[in-house]
Design a protein around this motif. Sequence first.
Motif, PDB file in Angstrom:
ATOM      1  N   LEU A  46      -5.984   0.394   1.695  1.00  0.00           N
ATOM      2  CA  LEU A  46      -4.779   0.919   1.069  1.00  0.00           C
ATOM      3  C   LEU A  46      -3.567   0.086   1.474  1.00  0.00           C
ATOM      4  O   LEU A  46      -3.404  -0.269   2.643  1.00  0.00           O
ATOM      5  N   TYR A  47      -2.732  -0.226   0.496  1.00  0.00           N
ATOM      6  CA  TYR A  47      -1.448  -0.868   0.760  1.00  0.00           C
ATOM      7  C   TYR A  47      -0.382   0.099   0.288  1.00  0.00           C
ATOM      8  O   TYR A  47      -0.418   0.588  -0.847  1.00  0.00           O
ATOM      9  N   PHE A  48       0.564   0.415   1.160  1.00  0.00           N
ATOM     10  CA  PHE A  48       1.663   1.305   0.799  1.00  0.00           C
ATOM     11  C   PHE A  48       2.937   0.768   1.422  1.00  0.00           C
ATOM     12  O   PHE A  48       2.967   0.411   2.594  1.00  0.00           O
ATOM     13  N   ALA A  49       3.987   0.670   0.617  1.00  0.00           N
ATOM     14  CA  ALA A  49       5.300   0.255   1.105  1.00  0.00           C
ATOM     15  C   ALA A  49       6.351   1.056   0.344  1.00  0.00           C
ATOM     16  O   ALA A  49       6.140   1.449  -0.804  1.00  0.00           O
ATOM     17  N   ALA A  50       7.464   1.321   1.011  1.00  0.00           N
ATOM     18  CA  ALA A  50       8.518   2.115   0.388  1.00  0.00           C
ATOM     19  C   ALA A  50       9.882   1.577   0.773  1.00  0.00           C
ATOM     20  O   ALA A  50      10.064   1.044   1.864  1.00  0.00           O
TER      21      ALA A  50
END
Length: 75
Positions: A46-50
Amino acid sequence: MKLVDKVTVLPVITTLDLDVERVLQAAIEAKPKYVWVIGEGADGNLYFAASKSDGGEALWWMEKAKKALMEVFDE
């Protein structure tokens, strides 16, 4: 001028996969107030950035996106 420079991108919903770069460029051009990027990295994880640190708001927007996606495919 390259042939690709003559392509007109239509604002339609498609069932075809799109290039990651194309989707991200469209997001940049939309000039969003905040963004959340969810994807699968090259390693399969999973790749998650905000751009906004509020996890609750991120979840609220994900649920809103989920509802919109279900409505598109409910037609």
